[in-house]
Scaffold this active site. Structure first.
Site, PDB file in Angstrom:
ATOM      1  N   SER A   1      -2.007   2.971 -17.438  1.00 51.62           N
ATOM      2  CA  SER A   1      -1.119   2.624 -16.330  1.00 51.62           C
ATOM      3  C   SER A   1      -0.964   3.797 -15.374  1.00 51.62           C
ATOM      4  O   SER A   1      -1.560   4.856 -15.545  1.00 51.62           O
ATOM      5  CB  SER A   1       0.260   2.170 -16.790  1.00 51.62           C
ATOM      6  OG  SER A   1       0.996   3.272 -17.269  1.00 51.62           O
TER       7      SER A   1
ATOM      8  N   TYR B   1      -2.039  -0.912 -14.100  1.00 51.66           N
ATOM      9  CA  TYR B   1      -0.763  -1.562 -13.809  1.00 51.66           C
ATOM     10  C   TYR B   1       0.296  -0.498 -13.598  1.00 51.66           C
ATOM     11  O   TYR B   1       0.190   0.622 -14.095  1.00 51.66           O
ATOM     12  CB  TYR B   1      -0.364  -2.538 -14.926  1.00 51.66           C
ATOM     13  CG  TYR B   1      -0.159  -1.896 -16.271  1.00 51.66           C
ATOM     14  CD1 TYR B   1       1.112  -1.506 -16.687  1.00 51.66           C
ATOM     15  CD2 TYR B   1      -1.228  -1.653 -17.125  1.00 51.66           C
ATOM     16  CE1 TYR B   1       1.312  -0.901 -17.921  1.00 51.66           C
ATOM     17  CE2 TYR B   1      -1.036  -1.057 -18.363  1.00 51.66           C
ATOM     18  CZ  TYR B   1       0.226  -0.684 -18.754  1.00 51.66           C
ATOM     19  OH  TYR B   1       0.423  -0.084 -19.968  1.00 51.66           O
TER      20      TYR B   1
ATOM     21  N   LYS C   1       0.846  -1.186   0.000  1.00 47.85           N
ATOM     22  CA  LYS C   1       0.000   0.000   0.000  1.00 47.85           C
ATOM     23  C   LYS C   1       0.882   1.237   0.000  1.00 47.85           C
ATOM     24  O   LYS C   1       1.817   1.339   0.807  1.00 47.85           O
ATOM     25  CB  LYS C   1      -0.892  -0.005   1.240  1.00 47.85           C
ATOM     26  CG  LYS C   1      -1.800   1.179   1.385  1.00 47.85           C
ATOM     27  CD  LYS C   1      -2.643   0.992   2.646  1.00 47.85           C
ATOM     28  CE  LYS C   1      -3.590   2.140   2.854  1.00 47.85           C
ATOM     29  NZ  LYS C   1      -4.383   1.957   4.085  1.00 47.85           N
TER      30      LYS C   1
END
Length: 88
Positions: free
Chosen positions: A24, A57, A8
């Site tokens: 992305s 991503y 995180k």
């Protein structure tokens, strides 16, 4: 099967937007390494400012640049200065 979070990045600031990229999120390479996020790993992004949540991503940015850049369609889900959480 349970899906668990392993990493995180909390309260990152969006530093740039790039609509012309395929998609992305670009993240400072050092921050990615510290958070144990690999290049091209799927991440969830939560925008604290507007409530947007999306999956994309990660791609690596320049180390020590502090870069957090939303690319492609994701660039429409935030603005520079937004506070986000990146989960993997």
């Amino acid at each position: 099967m349970r899906i668990m979070l392993k990493s995180k990045i909390h309260r990152a600031r969006v530093t740039g937007l790039n609509l012309d990229y395929e998609g992305s999120i670009t993240i400072d390479r050092k921050i990615m390494e510290e958070a144990d996020i690999l290049p091209y790993e799927q991440v969830q992004v939560l925008n604290i400012n507007n409530g947007a949540r999306f999956v994309t991503y990660a791609i690596k940015g320049e180390p020590d640049s502090g870069e957090i850049c939303l690319n492609g369609a994701a660039a429409r889900l935030g603005v520079e200065g937004d506070t986000i959480i990146i989960l993997s």
